[in-house]
Design an enzyme around this catalytic site. Structure first.
Site, mmCIF file in Angstrom:
data_model
loop_
_atom_site.group_PDB
_atom_site.id
_atom_site.type_symbol
_atom_site.label_atom_id
_atom_site.label_comp_id
_atom_site.label_asym_id
_atom_site.label_seq_id
_atom_site.Cartn_x
_atom_site.Cartn_y
_atom_site.Cartn_z
ATOM 1 N N SER A 1 0.811 -1.214 0.000
ATOM 2 C CA SER A 1 0.000 0.000 0.000
ATOM 3 C C SER A 1 0.849 1.271 0.000
ATOM 4 O O SER A 1 0.339 2.337 -0.341
ATOM 5 C CB SER A 1 -0.939 0.007 1.203
ATOM 6 N N ASP B 1 -0.978 5.625 12.291
ATOM 7 C CA ASP B 1 -0.297 5.265 11.042
ATOM 8 C C ASP B 1 0.995 6.071 10.896
ATOM 9 O O ASP B 1 0.969 7.251 10.541
ATOM 10 C CB ASP B 1 -1.219 5.525 9.847
ATOM 11 N N HIS C 1 2.488 4.972 6.316
ATOM 12 C CA HIS C 1 2.115 5.664 5.083
ATOM 13 C C HIS C 1 2.421 7.159 5.207
ATOM 14 O O HIS C 1 2.899 7.612 6.240
ATOM 15 C CB HIS C 1 0.639 5.430 4.771
#
Length: 448
Positions: A162, A407, A410
């Site tokens: 991702s 997170d 990312h």
């Protein structure tokens, strides 16, 4: 202006007959004729000049949200091809860039919800206002018009997890000042997307393959309640290896999924595991599987019969959890980049990076026998210095009833990941020079 003068000079050398006519014509008439010629010819040369002189940005479809280039930007002179082969563009520092960002979450629809930090209330904005400055040269800010011209009629695929999708969405947003793509995916599965920029006949795709090789979840729980994945270390992931043979460029990346519990399969039997806590299964560590996965992925590329493209390895981008592990309350709350002397690559990030380099060099050597090219898109050092660029808790509304960890893997969009496109464009611009150098060295080796 020198370009125009040279072109006009080349096309205005009169024939002998024309010279005689000028000598017999009154001076005022001659000046009038030349003035008319100049007014006619200059616009023609302006419109037909090379992309490396000027580029007019086409208007977007009226039905799409769009952030067009300003008039002065639309006609700005595009950067010429520079020779940064002698300069390591990946070693440097982050410096302020008050002109950034070049898109927003209001002007780009391609931002994944979990990386839409501004939408979900991130209070600061300084993390968007930096640019990468290499130590020994300049790295131009990404120019979307030039990128699309260089890749006119070409295709680019992102192969990985991702974070690779994060990179592709960043690129879509950066290109949105020129054009938005249309969805030409061959499946409704969001793991495999394909986009086309119709004005440029440029195709971009993403193939979600978190381990790069054949893998499947064998236990939904496992020791950490994040599942146990079975990795088949000597088998290709045909979901992408059967789809990319006709692409001109591949960007391959992987990393963070290898920190989870895994069972390794080789030669149709279990060869070990990483933190699986299974009886009679030896824990050989995650690095064993990481190395074998890249080796097999590169083997897949080198064994493709019709692949003639260039493979970029996008190196590992470190996470920045502080105060605990990702599932133990760790977070990333810094608001400014590190300087290069304030941190260093170490631990898991260093091991992943070194393994990538070693397997990349081996694959490059093998690929050279088939005429294949490998390039290193070395983002590791730049991203090590950006603890401020992650979504943290700003990937969803605070009141949402969801189980999401902070997170710190990312990257917010807009954000530091946009610089990966600066790197990529510079590499594309110097590719012709690099290829010529490699051919010369290869010829010299054969002669000696």
């Amino acid at each position: 202006m020198k370009h125009y003068q040279a072109n006009l000079h080349d096309h205005e050398v009169p024939s002998g007959k024309y010279q005689a006519l000028i000598l017999k014509t009154p001076r005022k008439i001659v000046l009038l004729v030349f003035a008319l010629l100049l007014l006619t010819i200059i616009p023609f040369y302006y419109r037909s000049s090379s992309i490396f002189l000027t580029k007019t940005i086409p208007n977007p479809p009226s039905s799409l949200p769009f952030s067009p280039l300003k008039d002065e930007e639309a006609h700005e002179e595009l950067p010429t091809i520079t020779n940064n082969l002698e300069c390591d563009i990946f070693t440097g520092e982050w410096i302020p860039n008050p002109e950034a960002p070049y898109y927003t979450n209001a002007t780009c629809w391609a931002i994944h919800e979990h990386q839409n930090c501004q939408k979900y209330g991130r209070p600061d904005s300084e993390f968007m206002k930096w640019k990468w400055k290499p130590d020994g040269c300049e790295l131009p800010v990404f120019n979307p018009a030039q990128f699309l011209e260089l890749l006119r009629g070409k295709s680019l695929a992102f192969v990985g997890d991702s974070v690779g999708r994060n990179q592709m969405q960043s690129l879509i947003c950066l290109l949105s000042r020129v054009e938005y793509p249309i969805d030409v995916s061959y499946t409704k599965d969001e793991k495999y997307k394909r986009w086309k920029y119709t004005s440029y006949n440029f195709t971009m795709a993403s193939y979600w393959t978190p381990h790069l090789i054949k893998s499947k979840e064998e236990d939904i729980h496992g020791p950490t309640n994040t599942g146990i994945f079975g990795l088949y270390l000597d088998e290709f992931d045909e979901a992408w290896t059967t789809q990319v043979e006709d692409f001109d460029y591949l960007i391959v990346s992987a990393g963070h999924w290898f920190m989870r519990s895994m069972v390794f399969h080789e030669n149709n039997k279990i060869a070990g595991c990483h933190y699986c806590l299974l009886d009679n299964v030896t824990d050989v560590g995650m690095y064993y599987g990481y190395r074998k996965a890249f080796r097999t992925a590169f083997k897949a590329i080198n064994s493709m019969k019709n692949f003639k493209g260039i493979t970029y390895l996008r190196t590992f981008a470190p996470s920045h959890f502080e105060g605990g592990m990702w599932n133990k309350g760790g977070d990333c709350v810094r608001t400014k980049p590190f300087k290069s002397n304030e941190t260093q690559l170490e631990g898991v990030s260093l091991e992943f990076y070194m393994i990538q380099l070693e397997e990349f060099r081996a694959a490059e050597k093998e690929g050279r026998k088939k005429g294949l090219k490998y390039r290193l898109l070395d983002t590791t050092q730049a991203m090590l210095l950006r603890p401020d660029g992650h979504p943290s808790r700003y990937g969803h509304l605070p009141e949402e009833n969801v189980t999401l960890y902070n997170d710190c893997v990312h990257w917010c969009l807009p954000g530091p990941i946009d610089t990966w496109s600066d790197f990529l464009l510079e590499m594309l611009k110097t590719e012709g020079i690099r290829s010529a150098e490699e051919k010369r060295h290869s010829r010299d080796r054969r002669l000696h």
